[in-house]
Scaffold this motif. Structure first.
Motif, short mmCIF file in Angstrom:
data_model
loop_
_atom_site.label_atom_id
_atom_site.label_comp_id
_atom_site.label_asym_id
_atom_site.label_seq_id
_atom_site.Cartn_x
_atom_site.Cartn_y
_atom_site.Cartn_z
N GLU A 54 0.83 -1.21 0.00
CA GLU A 54 0.00 0.00 0.00
C GLU A 54 0.86 1.26 0.00
N LYS A 55 1.96 1.21 0.73
CA LYS A 55 2.87 2.36 0.74
C LYS A 55 3.46 2.58 -0.65
N LYS A 56 3.81 1.48 -1.30
CA LYS A 56 4.38 1.54 -2.65
C LYS A 56 3.44 2.22 -3.63
N TRP A 57 2.17 1.82 -3.62
CA TRP A 57 1.24 2.34 -4.61
C TRP A 57 0.76 3.76 -4.29
N GLN A 58 0.64 4.06 -3.02
CA GLN A 58 0.27 5.43 -2.67
C GLN A 58 1.35 6.41 -3.13
N GLN A 59 2.60 6.00 -3.00
CA GLN A 59 3.71 6.83 -3.45
C GLN A 59 3.69 6.98 -4.98
N LYS A 60 3.39 5.87 -5.67
CA LYS A 60 3.33 5.94 -7.13
C LYS A 60 2.19 6.83 -7.61
N TRP A 61 1.05 6.77 -6.94
CA TRP A 61 -0.08 7.59 -7.33
C TRP A 61 0.26 9.08 -7.23
N VAL A 62 1.01 9.42 -6.17
CA VAL A 62 1.42 10.82 -6.00
C VAL A 62 2.42 11.21 -7.08
N GLU A 63 3.41 10.35 -7.31
CA GLU A 63 4.47 10.64 -8.28
C GLU A 63 3.92 10.80 -9.70
N THR A 64 2.95 9.99 -10.06
CA THR A 64 2.41 10.03 -11.43
C THR A 64 1.26 11.01 -11.59
N LEU A 99 -9.18 -6.16 -12.40
CA LEU A 99 -9.99 -4.99 -12.72
C LEU A 99 -11.27 -4.94 -11.88
N LEU A 100 -11.91 -6.10 -11.70
CA LEU A 100 -13.14 -6.14 -10.91
C LEU A 100 -12.88 -5.81 -9.45
N LEU A 101 -11.71 -6.16 -8.96
CA LEU A 101 -11.33 -5.86 -7.57
C LEU A 101 -10.96 -4.40 -7.36
N ALA A 102 -10.52 -3.75 -8.43
CA ALA A 102 -9.87 -2.44 -8.32
C ALA A 102 -10.65 -1.39 -7.53
N PRO A 103 -11.95 -1.16 -7.77
CA PRO A 103 -12.63 -0.11 -7.00
C PRO A 103 -12.66 -0.38 -5.50
N MET A 104 -12.72 -1.66 -5.12
CA MET A 104 -12.90 -2.01 -3.71
C MET A 104 -11.60 -2.37 -3.00
N ALA A 105 -10.57 -2.72 -3.76
CA ALA A 105 -9.26 -3.02 -3.18
C ALA A 105 -8.19 -2.41 -4.09
N PRO A 106 -8.07 -1.09 -4.10
CA PRO A 106 -7.22 -0.42 -5.10
C PRO A 106 -5.75 -0.80 -5.06
N HIS A 107 -5.17 -0.92 -3.87
CA HIS A 107 -3.74 -1.25 -3.79
C HIS A 107 -3.49 -2.68 -4.25
N LEU A 108 -4.31 -3.61 -3.78
CA LEU A 108 -4.19 -5.01 -4.17
C LEU A 108 -4.33 -5.15 -5.69
N ALA A 109 -5.32 -4.48 -6.26
CA ALA A 109 -5.56 -4.57 -7.69
C ALA A 109 -4.38 -4.04 -8.50
N GLU A 110 -3.80 -2.94 -8.05
CA GLU A 110 -2.63 -2.40 -8.74
C GLU A 110 -1.50 -3.42 -8.73
N GLU A 111 -1.28 -4.04 -7.59
CA GLU A 111 -0.19 -5.02 -7.46
C GLU A 111 -0.43 -6.23 -8.36
N LEU A 112 -1.66 -6.72 -8.39
CA LEU A 112 -1.99 -7.88 -9.21
C LEU A 112 -1.89 -7.55 -10.69
N HIS A 113 -2.34 -6.35 -11.04
CA HIS A 113 -2.27 -5.88 -12.44
C HIS A 113 -0.82 -5.85 -12.90
N GLU A 114 0.06 -5.33 -12.06
CA GLU A 114 1.48 -5.25 -12.39
C GLU A 114 2.10 -6.65 -12.43
N LYS A 115 1.68 -7.48 -11.49
CA LYS A 115 2.22 -8.83 -11.34
C LYS A 115 2.03 -9.66 -12.60
N ARG A 116 0.93 -9.45 -13.30
CA ARG A 116 0.64 -10.22 -14.51
C ARG A 116 0.96 -9.44 -15.78
N GLY A 117 1.84 -8.44 -15.64
CA GLY A 117 2.35 -7.76 -16.83
C GLY A 117 1.50 -6.62 -17.34
#
Length: 803
Positions: free
Chosen positions: A10-20, A702-720
């Motif tokens: 969660e720390k990783k993605w919150q930082q990325k959201w700010v940076e981008t 994608l279906l998880l994204a609205p309800m678990a935003p950090h997890l969804a970002e990680e999974l999205h990245e994990k699968r390329g």
């Protein structure tokens, strides 16, 4: 199996959201605009509590969903920072509100960021900053210039604990809605805004609102439109008249006395120098100590009044009838009530003060006598002793009697509203100063706009004395008259904080603009607010005030007509989160702190558990142990993405498309709980597969994204996946693929569900019975029992009756 490291991810993605700059909204792009707003918080020292989380997290999920649907989402946040709590804290601790509010705002920004909400903090507003309250004062000046702001002496609601005036909407059952103290009446010169001028428009424009019916009904009742007749009762000893408003002209022949509200300005004149003066003044003083609730109560013992020594003539029958002051007559309408035997309050008052009564309505039109009754006759019926209207049904006669009164010249049809003007003065420190000065030569003078903001001074003794704290600052009070340049004094009251929150949605759109409230082009492109989420408790305060201010500013030309007649198109009220069935409160010791759970499990888990407890508009009951189910779900989803790519089975493909359809439909209705449940069902099936296609896993992310935003970002990245998951398009489904040949059969034993099995929905009875018996829990309940009946419903149910 690896576990999901919420803290690190969660720390990783919150930082990325700010940076981008992921959450920065380009307000210049207006195609598919979506203004997603939630009621901003008061920055109290208690930080974000469970109620805040339940408001903001699901609201954020909705905004993320709309973004993935292709909308340009604007989702700002700010702080409703003026008000009593910070001032009371300062009185108690000596810490100035500017210091405590600044600290609390910074803390809450960190907490809101920890939730993972997609707020663009560059668009933030804080109502206690000069940059903001300059526009609060500017709006006051516009109301003043356009004749909607005025000052008058009036009996107002006074809280002796808060030492300030309360609007009618801030008095709940005779008590202050802030501190629960008994509210008193007090005569003060106060500032009002002409809210009542907009009563009919507030009603008419409800047709444009997608709001909960209950909220609209509450506003309709508060506005209180009624159609009736104003009837003139002439005094017997002068040409003056008392004008009564009534919705029941059919009872005019029953009227045997008239009552006046104790606040009515004519009372003093009527009794001055008479033998009735002392008693009337005594009773009026007693009534002023009562709340409006007490004055309107039903009990006869609570009725209080006094004869004024005056009589008026009932214009319908020429009878002379007495005039009283009474506590149940309020200063609504004309402040004068015609009293008869067909109203319970009137009946009780008359019995207490031995005033004659007479009925004019009975069930069958035959004469009845109040002496034979212990209460008013309230039913509809047939009129008698009512002149030419005798023999008519009283409801049928209403319009005819009203027309007759108009023709005879002693009555006129009219529309009345319960809605009062908005009292905006407050005798406290922590609020926006009122931009008016008082000059001995020029009188009341508005401060020129170029001199705004009138800064709130800090050299003030804000301990409550009943006098406005700003009066203690000589530097603030003494000023020059904008007209003549002579010595003048500033108004020392501050504005109701509901003024601050009545226009904040406008300021979000152009919060750096120093020249105007907001650029009209920006307003034209982004208004109205598309979704507004907040508590139902604001139905008759903030939500009415905001509608009024918006309409007034539009009338003044500051909001383009193209923005529409209403500020908030759609409104949703979030439900209540309870603990062990009770509302959370410090006194009950059942308050749940979000911070500790977020620290332990992560914000996505906490967010999803809140949303899983029930429909968003209903809320749910918190259980510390219940969150573990969501923890396991997140870990299982995370581990699922370790599976290798493969070909989906027809069963998986069908389930995926069914889930996309279900989750989409559920989120559209804010049924996050059932959306999460559908994802759990999909997960159960996917875990049974050796291989899963890359597309299916990406769709799950994608279906998880609205309800678990950090997890969804990680999974999205994990699968390329490339870019943010929130830059992707929401999954679509093929309706043909949502239809399955497989059905889930329920298996009952003696009417109780003992298990299920999946099979072809066209399965024959004998095969279904065979598979049902093989279900482990069913076999246990059949063992050693005699099956006396077998039940089969094709594609749905297998049942056994045993003994």
């Amino acid at each position: 199996m690896p576990k999901y490291n919420s803290s690190e991810i969660e720390k990783k993605w919150q930082q990325k959201w700010v940076e981008t700059g992921l959450y920065k909204t380009d307000l210049g792009k207006t195609k598919k605009k979506y203004y997603n707003l939630t009621m901003f918080p008061y920055p109290s020292g208690d930080k974000l509590h469970m109620g805040h989380w339940y408001n903001y997290a699901p609201h954020d999920s909705w905004g993320r969903y709309m973004r993935m649907k292709g909308f340009n989402v604007f989702q700002p946040m700010g702080f409703d920072a003026f008000g009593l709590p910070a001032e009371n804290y300062a009185i108690k601790t000596g810490v100035h509100p500017t210091i405590s509010i600044k600290e609390n705002v910074n803390t809450m920004i960190k907490q809101l960021s920890r939730i993972g909400t997609m707020y663009d903090w560059e668009k933030m507003v804080n109502t206690s900053t000069p940059e903001y309250y300059k526009w609060t004062q500017w709006i006051f000046l516009q109301m003043y210039k356009n004749g909607l702001a005025y000052k008058k002496k009036a009996a107002v609601n006074w809280c002796p604990s808060c030492n300030t005036v309360l609007a009618n909407e801030q008095v709940k059952e005779g008590k202050c809605d802030r501190c629960d103290s008994e509210v008193e009446k007090k005569e003060l010169s106060q500032w009002f805004w002409k809210l009542s001028d907009y009563a009919q428009r507030l009603l008419d424009d409800m047709q444009y609102l997608e709001w909960p019916e209950k909220t609209l009904t509450m506003q309709k009742n508060w506005i209180g439109r009624s159609e009736g007749v104003e009837i003139d009762f002439k005094f017997t000893d002068s040409d003056e008249v008392l004008t009564c408003y009534t919705t029941r002209p059919d009872t005019i022949y029953s009227v045997t006395f008239v009552v006046m509200a104790p606040e009515h300005p004519l009372i003093d004149k009527l009794v001055q120098g008479t033998k009735y003066e002392k008693e009337v003044q005594k009773v009026v003083d007693q009534i002023k100590k009562q709340t409006d609730i007490e004055r309107s109560s039903e009990g006869g013992k609570d009725k209080l009044g006094a004869f004024l020594g005056k009589y008026v003539i009932n214009p319908a029958n020429g009878e002379e009838i007495p005039v009283y002051v009474a506590n149940f007559a309020l200063m609504y309408g004309t402040g004068i009530v015609m009293a008869d035997a067909h109203d319970q309050r009137d009946f009780e008052f008359a019995r207490k003060y031995n005033i004659p009564l007479k009925f004019v309505i009975s069930k069958d039109g035959k004469e009845i006598d109040p002496k034979d009754f212990d209460e008013a006759f309230l039913d509809d019926g047939i009129l008698f002793n009512s002149g030419k209207f005798s023999g008519m049904g009283n409801r049928e006669a209403l319009s005819k009697i009203a027309a007759w009164m108009e023709k005879e010249g002693f009555g006129s049809k009219t529309v009345n509203y319960r809605l009062r003007d908005w009292l905006v003065s407050r005798q406290r420190y922590w609020g926006s100063p009122i931009p008016i000065v008082y000059c001995e030569k020029c009188g009341e003078v508005p401060v020129p706009e170029e001199e705004l903001p009138i800064m709130l001074p800090e050299d003030v003794d804000f301990k409550p004395t009943g006098e406005p704290p700003l009066a203690t600052s000589e530097k603030f009070v003494k000023t020059k008259c904008p007209k003549c340049g002579g010595a003048a004094k500033r108004d020392v009251e501050t504005m109701d904080t509901f003024v601050c929150s009545s226009f904040y949605q406008l300021r979000y759109l152009d919060n750096k603009n120093e020249k105007e409230l907001a650029d009209k082009k920006v307003l034209k492109n982004w208004l109205p607010v598309d979704m507004y989420i907040g508590g139902a408790e604001h139905a008759c305060m903030h939500l009415i005030y905001s509608r009024f201010v918006y309409k007034a500013l539009q009338d003044f030309g500051y909001i383009p007509k193209e923005c529409g007649p209403e500020p908030f198109r759609k409104l949703i009220h979030q439900g209540l989160i309870t603990k062990d069935g009770a509302k959370m409160s410090k006194s009950k010791g059942n308050v749940v702190s979000p911070d500790s759970f977020v620290e332990q499990y992560g914000s996505d888990v906490f967010r999803m558990y809140l949303m899983f407890m029930g429909p968003y508009t209903d809320g749910g009951d918190w259980s510390d142990a219940g969150i573990s189910g969501i923890v396991r779900f997140v870990d299982r989803v995370y581990n699922l993405f370790e599976k290798t790519d493969g070909q989906d089975s027809p069963e998986v493909l069908t389930k995926l498309h069914q889930t996309i359809k279900k989750v989409t439909s559920d989120i559209e209705q804010l049924h996050f709980n059932t959306a999460i449940a559908a994802l759990m069902e999909l997960l159960n099936l996917l875990e049974k597969q050796k291989n899963i296609s890359k597309d299916t896993l990406q769709n799950l992310a994608l279906l998880l994204a609205p309800m678990a935003p950090h997890l969804a970002e990680e999974l999205h990245e994990k699968r390329g996946g490339e870019g943010s998951v929130f830059a992707q398009t929401w999954p679509s489904y093929d309706e043909k693929l949502t239809v399955s040949d497989t059905a889930t059969f329920a298996v009952q034993v003696n009417g109780k569900l003992r298990g299920t099995f999946d099979a072809d929905k066209n399965l024959a009875k004998e095969e279904a019975l065979k598979l049902a018996r093989e279900v482990q829990n069913v076999a246990v309940h059949l063992e050693g029992k005699e099956v006396v009946k077998e039940i089969f419903v094709k594609g749905k149910l297998v049942g056994f009756v045993v003994k």
